[in-house]
Scaffold this motif. Structure first.
Motif, PDB file in Angstrom:
ATOM      1  N   TYR A  29       0.837  -1.190   0.000  1.00 36.30           N
ATOM      2  CA  TYR A  29       0.000   0.000   0.000  1.00 36.30           C
ATOM      3  C   TYR A  29       0.873   1.241   0.000  1.00 36.30           C
ATOM      4  N   SER A  30       1.071   1.836  -1.134  1.00 35.63           N
ATOM      5  CA  SER A  30       1.836   3.071  -1.180  1.00 35.63           C
ATOM      6  C   SER A  30       0.921   4.281  -1.192  1.00 35.63           C
ATOM      7  N   ARG A  31      -0.369   4.063  -1.463  1.00 35.53           N
ATOM      8  CA  ARG A  31      -1.330   5.161  -1.490  1.00 35.53           C
ATOM      9  C   ARG A  31      -2.374   4.895  -0.406  1.00 35.53           C
ATOM     10  N   MET A  32      -2.305   5.704   0.629  1.00 33.17           N
ATOM     11  CA  MET A  32      -3.187   5.504   1.772  1.00 33.17           C
ATOM     12  C   MET A  32      -3.640   6.843   2.317  1.00 33.17           C
ATOM     13  N   CYS A  33      -4.696   6.800   3.080  1.00 30.96           N
ATOM     14  CA  CYS A  33      -5.085   7.950   3.888  1.00 30.96           C
ATOM     15  C   CYS A  33      -4.416   7.762   5.252  1.00 30.96           C
ATOM     16  N   MET A  34      -3.672   8.774   5.684  1.00 34.53           N
ATOM     17  CA  MET A  34      -2.953   8.700   6.951  1.00 34.53           C
ATOM     18  C   MET A  34      -3.458   9.798   7.880  1.00 34.53           C
ATOM     19  N   ALA A  35      -3.341   9.559   9.182  1.00 35.80           N
ATOM     20  CA  ALA A  35      -3.833  10.553  10.126  1.00 35.80           C
ATOM     21  C   ALA A  35      -3.105  10.469  11.452  1.00 35.80           C
ATOM     22  N   MET A  51      -3.973  13.346   5.978  1.00 33.10           N
ATOM     23  CA  MET A  51      -3.571  13.629   4.618  1.00 33.10           C
ATOM     24  C   MET A  51      -3.384  12.317   3.862  1.00 33.10           C
ATOM     25  N   SER A  52      -3.471  12.400   2.549  1.00 36.32           N
ATOM     26  CA  SER A  52      -3.250  11.231   1.724  1.00 36.32           C
ATOM     27  C   SER A  52      -1.772  11.128   1.349  1.00 36.32           C
ATOM     28  N   THR A  53      -1.258   9.925   1.248  1.00 38.09           N
ATOM     29  CA  THR A  53       0.117   9.746   0.786  1.00 38.09           C
ATOM     30  C   THR A  53       0.248  10.097  -0.691  1.00 38.09           C
ATOM     31  N   ALA A  54      -0.877  10.248  -1.366  1.00 40.24           N
ATOM     32  CA  ALA A  54      -0.871  10.637  -2.781  1.00 40.24           C
ATOM     33  C   ALA A  54      -0.948  12.145  -2.962  1.00 40.24           C
ATOM     34  N   SER A  71       3.055  16.654   7.721  1.00 35.92           N
ATOM     35  CA  SER A  71       3.825  16.531   6.485  1.00 35.92           C
ATOM     36  C   SER A  71       4.255  15.087   6.297  1.00 35.92           C
ATOM     37  N   GLN A  72       4.850  14.785   5.144  1.00 39.78           N
ATOM     38  CA  GLN A  72       5.265  13.411   4.871  1.00 39.78           C
ATOM     39  C   GLN A  72       6.509  13.395   4.007  1.00 39.78           C
ATOM     40  N   TYR A 106      -7.354   8.600  -1.153  1.00 35.95           N
ATOM     41  CA  TYR A 106      -7.592   9.910  -0.565  1.00 35.95           C
ATOM     42  C   TYR A 106      -8.442   9.796   0.688  1.00 35.95           C
ATOM     43  N   CYS A 107      -8.371  10.842   1.512  1.00 39.29           N
ATOM     44  CA  CYS A 107      -9.108  10.877   2.759  1.00 39.29           C
ATOM     45  C   CYS A 107     -10.455  11.544   2.542  1.00 39.29           C
TER      46      CYS A 107
END
Length: 131
Positions: A29-35, A51-54, A71-72, A106-107
């Motif tokens: 999973y390289s594209r995730m919603c993170m929080a 934020m989304s990793t994308a 930030s990421q 996306y989130c």
């Protein structure tokens, strides 16, 4: 499977700053919603920022907006999330958790602050702000 490991918590006086970090293994999973969430004793877990990793929008809770920046950074096998917290207040005292949601790049603006929206959690890092 996503593994999340937080660090950077500690004790600080009111008005001070802390930077929390979360290392998220990418695996499939390289594209995730993170929080980032937090939970104070006797209170429900609440969303702080997401934020989304994308890329795309970053969401902040009203209680921290203007004082916190999420930030990421992306490495080969790991995504690093950061939460820069400034002008800390005693109300910011809580256990802070990193969370991830896979299956969507996306989130959701309406759901990002809800704990049920996320399927993966770190072990948490304690932030204590003394007045």
């Amino acid at each position: 499977q996503v593994q999340l490991v937080e660090s950077g918590g500690g004790s600080v006086q009111a008005g001070g700053s802390l930077r929390l970090s979360c290392a998220a293994s990418k695996y499939s999973y390289s594209r995730m919603c993170m929080a980032w969430f937090r939970q104070a004793p006797g209170k429900e877990r609440e969303g702080v920022a997401s934020m989304s990793t994308a890329g795309g929008s970053t969401y902040y809770a009203d209680s921290v907006n203007g004082r916190v920046t999420m930030s990421q950074e992306h490495a080969e096998n790991t995504i690093y999330l950061y939460l820069q917290m400034n002008n800390l207040k005693s109300d910011d005292t809580a256990m802070y958790y990193c969370a991830a949601r896979t299956g969507s790049a996306y989130c959701s603006s309406g759901s990002w602050s809800r704990a049920w929206y996320f399927g993966y959690w770190g072990q948490g890092t304690q932030v204590t702000v003394s007045s």
